[in-house]
Scaffold this active site. Structure first.
Site, PDB file in Angstrom:
ATOM      1  N   HIS A 259     -54.038 -21.403  14.828  1.00 40.76           N
ATOM      2  CA  HIS A 259     -53.762 -20.893  13.489  1.00 40.76           C
ATOM      3  C   HIS A 259     -52.886 -21.856  12.691  1.00 40.76           C
ATOM      4  O   HIS A 259     -51.704 -21.595  12.468  1.00 40.76           O
ATOM      5  CB  HIS A 259     -53.096 -19.510  13.588  1.00 40.76           C
ATOM      6  CG  HIS A 259     -54.014 -18.461  14.116  1.00 40.76           C
ATOM      7  ND1 HIS A 259     -53.604 -17.421  14.919  1.00 40.76           N
ATOM      8  CD2 HIS A 259     -55.348 -18.291  13.930  1.00 40.76           C
ATOM      9  CE1 HIS A 259     -54.640 -16.649  15.211  1.00 40.76           C
ATOM     10  NE2 HIS A 259     -55.707 -17.168  14.628  1.00 40.76           N
TER      11      HIS A 259
ATOM     12  N   HIS B 149     -57.447 -18.644  21.233  1.00 46.97           N
ATOM     13  CA  HIS B 149     -57.036 -17.236  21.330  1.00 46.97           C
ATOM     14  C   HIS B 149     -57.930 -16.409  22.242  1.00 46.97           C
ATOM     15  O   HIS B 149     -57.582 -15.278  22.578  1.00 46.97           O
ATOM     16  CB  HIS B 149     -57.005 -16.624  19.924  1.00 46.97           C
ATOM     17  CG  HIS B 149     -56.401 -17.558  18.919  1.00 46.97           C
ATOM     18  ND1 HIS B 149     -57.144 -18.425  18.151  1.00 46.97           N
ATOM     19  CD2 HIS B 149     -55.098 -17.809  18.625  1.00 46.97           C
ATOM     20  CE1 HIS B 149     -56.337 -19.171  17.393  1.00 46.97           C
ATOM     21  NE2 HIS B 149     -55.092 -18.818  17.660  1.00 46.97           N
TER      22      HIS B 149
ATOM     23  N   GLU C  61     -56.736 -12.559  19.718  1.00 48.54           N
ATOM     24  CA  GLU C  61     -56.466 -12.481  21.167  1.00 48.54           C
ATOM     25  C   GLU C  61     -56.661 -11.044  21.674  1.00 48.54           C
ATOM     26  O   GLU C  61     -57.159 -10.828  22.785  1.00 48.54           O
ATOM     27  CB  GLU C  61     -55.043 -12.971  21.479  1.00 48.54           C
ATOM     28  CG  GLU C  61     -54.757 -12.999  22.969  1.00 48.54           C
ATOM     29  CD  GLU C  61     -53.366 -13.504  23.318  1.00 48.54           C
ATOM     30  OE1 GLU C  61     -52.818 -14.361  22.587  1.00 48.54           O
ATOM     31  OE2 GLU C  61     -52.821 -13.025  24.332  1.00 48.54           O
TER      32      GLU C  61
ATOM     33  N   THR D 157     -50.091 -12.611  24.638  1.00 48.67           N
ATOM     34  CA  THR D 157     -49.202 -13.674  25.132  1.00 48.67           C
ATOM     35  C   THR D 157     -48.128 -14.094  24.123  1.00 48.67           C
ATOM     36  O   THR D 157     -47.179 -14.779  24.498  1.00 48.67           O
ATOM     37  CB  THR D 157     -50.024 -14.941  25.462  1.00 48.67           C
ATOM     38  OG1 THR D 157     -50.765 -15.320  24.301  1.00 48.67           O
ATOM     39  CG2 THR D 157     -50.963 -14.710  26.624  1.00 48.67           C
TER      40      THR D 157
ATOM     41  N   CYS E  27     -46.236 -15.700  27.203  1.00 49.17           N
ATOM     42  CA  CYS E  27     -46.295 -17.003  27.877  1.00 49.17           C
ATOM     43  C   CYS E  27     -44.964 -17.758  27.781  1.00 49.17           C
ATOM     44  O   CYS E  27     -44.090 -17.409  26.981  1.00 49.17           O
ATOM     45  CB  CYS E  27     -47.430 -17.839  27.298  1.00 49.17           C
ATOM     46  SG  CYS E  27     -47.012 -18.522  25.696  1.00 49.17           S
TER      47      CYS E  27
ATOM     48  N   SER F 103     -50.251 -16.742  12.204  1.00 45.72           N
ATOM     49  CA  SER F 103     -49.850 -17.168  13.552  1.00 45.72           C
ATOM     50  C   SER F 103     -48.855 -16.168  14.135  1.00 45.72           C
ATOM     51  O   SER F 103     -47.697 -16.103  13.708  1.00 45.72           O
ATOM     52  CB  SER F 103     -49.219 -18.568  13.468  1.00 45.72           C
ATOM     53  OG  SER F 103     -48.537 -18.855  14.656  1.00 45.72           O
TER      54      SER F 103
HETATM   55  O1  0JX Z   1     -51.526 -16.154  16.397  1.00 43.40           O
HETATM   56  P1  0JX Z   1     -51.141 -16.837  17.685  1.00 43.40           P
HETATM   57  O2  0JX Z   1     -49.693 -17.046  17.829  1.00 43.40           O
HETATM   58  O3  0JX Z   1     -51.738 -16.115  18.860  1.00 43.40           O
HETATM   59  O4  0JX Z   1     -51.901 -18.234  17.695  1.00 43.40           O
HETATM   60  P2  0JX Z   1     -51.546 -19.664  17.160  1.00 43.40           P
HETATM   61  O5  0JX Z   1     -50.581 -19.654  16.057  1.00 43.40           O
HETATM   62  O6  0JX Z   1     -52.844 -20.340  16.907  1.00 43.40           O
HETATM   63  O7  0JX Z   1     -50.815 -20.338  18.415  1.00 43.40           O
HETATM   64  C1  0JX Z   1     -51.485 -21.069  19.384  1.00 43.40           C
HETATM   65  C2  0JX Z   1     -52.530 -20.305  20.131  1.00 43.40           C
HETATM   66  C3  0JX Z   1     -51.933 -19.209  20.936  1.00 43.40           C
HETATM   67  C4  0JX Z   1     -52.669 -18.506  21.777  1.00 43.40           C
HETATM   68  O8  0JX Z   1     -52.049 -17.717  22.642  1.00 43.40           O
HETATM   69 FE1  SF4 Z   2     -50.876 -19.298  23.463  1.00 48.20          FE
HETATM   70 FE2  SF4 Z   2     -48.868 -19.630  25.157  1.00 48.20          FE
HETATM   71 FE3  SF4 Z   2     -51.261 -20.649  25.706  1.00 48.20          FE
HETATM   72 FE4  SF4 Z   2     -49.750 -21.688  23.794  1.00 48.20          FE
HETATM   73  S1  SF4 Z   2     -49.301 -21.660  26.027  1.00 48.20           S
HETATM   74  S2  SF4 Z   2     -51.927 -21.244  23.637  1.00 48.20           S
HETATM   75  S3  SF4 Z   2     -48.798 -19.877  22.922  1.00 48.20           S
HETATM   76  S4  SF4 Z   2     -50.756 -18.491  25.577  1.00 48.20           S
END
Ligand code: 0JX
Ligand code: SF4
Length: 320
Positions: free
Chosen positions: A53, A86, A138, A177, A207, A235
């Site tokens: 994002h 995601h 997600e 996460t 995470c 995000s």
């Molecule tokens: O909106 P999120 O925080 O889940 O995604 P973003 O900002 O793209 O961050 C990186 C991807 C995270 C996935 O867990």
């Molecule tokens: Fe999302 Fe955490 Fe993976 Fe980054 S490490 S993409 S914030 S789950």
């Protein structure tokens, strides 16, 4: 000869830059998947949903030949497609395979881990209480791992109070996460108080990157009057950083680029904090610091609360 006008003195500003901040291992991997796919297959490579994002990241990849779409229907036959970090419901790779599309999965391995836990809890006969934000990709992806009606979304403490399961119902909880560590802790405590039989995940679903970035901004915020969180409005993890900074006593502002900064915000401010969401590149942090240096006489310091060494493997198809 007249003496030259003295240059106006700039306002002194202390900058505290949180670390860790910015890209996590899942984002590094997802972006590398798109870049390698472009090298291997050539342009265009389609990406279902923003790979992460962040508009700056998406625009940079567009410039290299990636095409971003929201649904598989918009992907023409015969071109490769990548699923975003995601995660996606099971129906998406299934449909791509049925159509004969070459697909690559950039779902973060830590999101995939939650997907597998969801499947295992359903196999064990438990109903899942899923803590997350409605409509987030997600959440849609994780709900799409299990049969309809086997998972209930819990967003707030009020949602926990409204649950109508009984003491004999087999329950488990899992979470998105990128949630607030503090809010999620309170929701989990409420779930466990109502349903002592509930099964917890083996390890925390929030995470390492999400919790490290929240801990870092929590440490600097009480020392700052204003904290800039660099990230996008869609995000989740970036929005959580704004909440953490705000609750820790600072005025917190989500910005996407340096050009969002209104110099008026800095009036009377002595210390500014900076952090960046997991999808925000370091180039944007540097841009913000440079802009603040134009406006103020800056003394910058990085405040390190943890070191991160995690990396994830790329999908087999891309390792040459
Ligand atoms: O909106 P999120 O925080 O889940 O995604 P973003 O900002 O793209 O961050 C990186 C991807 C995270 C996935 O867990
Ligand atoms: Fe999302 Fe955490 Fe993976 Fe980054 S490490 S993409 S914030 S789950």
């Amino acid at each position: 000869m007249n003496a030259p006008f003295p240059s106006p003195t700039k306002q002194p500003l202390r900058l505290l830059i949180a670390a860790p901040r910015g890209f996590c291992a899942g984002v590094d991997r997802a972006i590398e998947i798109v870049e390698r796919a472009l090298d291997i297959y050539g342009s265009p490579v389609y990406v279902r949903h923003e790979i992460v994002h962040n508009k700056f990241v998406v625009d940079s990849l567009k410039a290299k030949g990636a095409v971003f779409v929201e649904e598989l229907d918009a992907v023409p036959d015969g071109v490769p497609v990548i699923f975003s970090a995601h995660g996606v419901p099971k129906s998406v790779p299934r449909e791509a395979t049925e159509r004969g599309l070459e697909w690559l999965d950039a779902t973060c391995p830590l999101v995939s881990k939650v997907h597998r836990q969801a499947e295992r809890q359903i196999e064990a006969g438990r109903h899942i209480l899923f803590i997350g934000h409605a409509g987030h990709p997600e959440v849609i992806g994780t709900f799409g791992q299990v049969p309809e009606g086997t998972m209930t979304l819990v967003e707030t403490l009020e949602d926990v109070a409204k649950l109508d399961f009984g003491p004999d119902d087999e329950l488990a909880y899992l979470s998105q996460t990128t949630l607030s560590v503090d809010d999620t802790g309170a929701i989990i405590r409420a779930i466990e108080a109502r349903y002592p039989q509930v099964v917890a995940p083996k390890a925390e679903d929030i995470c390492y990157a999400t919790s490290n970035r929240q801990a870092a901004v929590k440490q600097i915020s009480p020392l700052c009057q204003l904290v800039f969180v660099i990230g996008a409005p869609n995000s989740s993890n970036s929005l959580r950083l704004v909440e953490v900074a705000h609750r820790a006593g600072a005025c917190a502002q989500l910005i996407q680029r340096a050009s969002d900064i209104d110099p008026v915000w800095l009036t009377g401010v002595e210390t500014v904090g900076i952090t960046a969401g997991a999808s925000a590149p370091e180039a944007l942090v540097n841009e913000v610091v440079a802009r603040l240096k134009e406006i103020c006489d800056v003394e910058a310091e990085e405040v390190v609360t943890a070191k991160e060494h995690i990396t994830f493997k790329l999908p087999r198809q891309l390792v040459r």
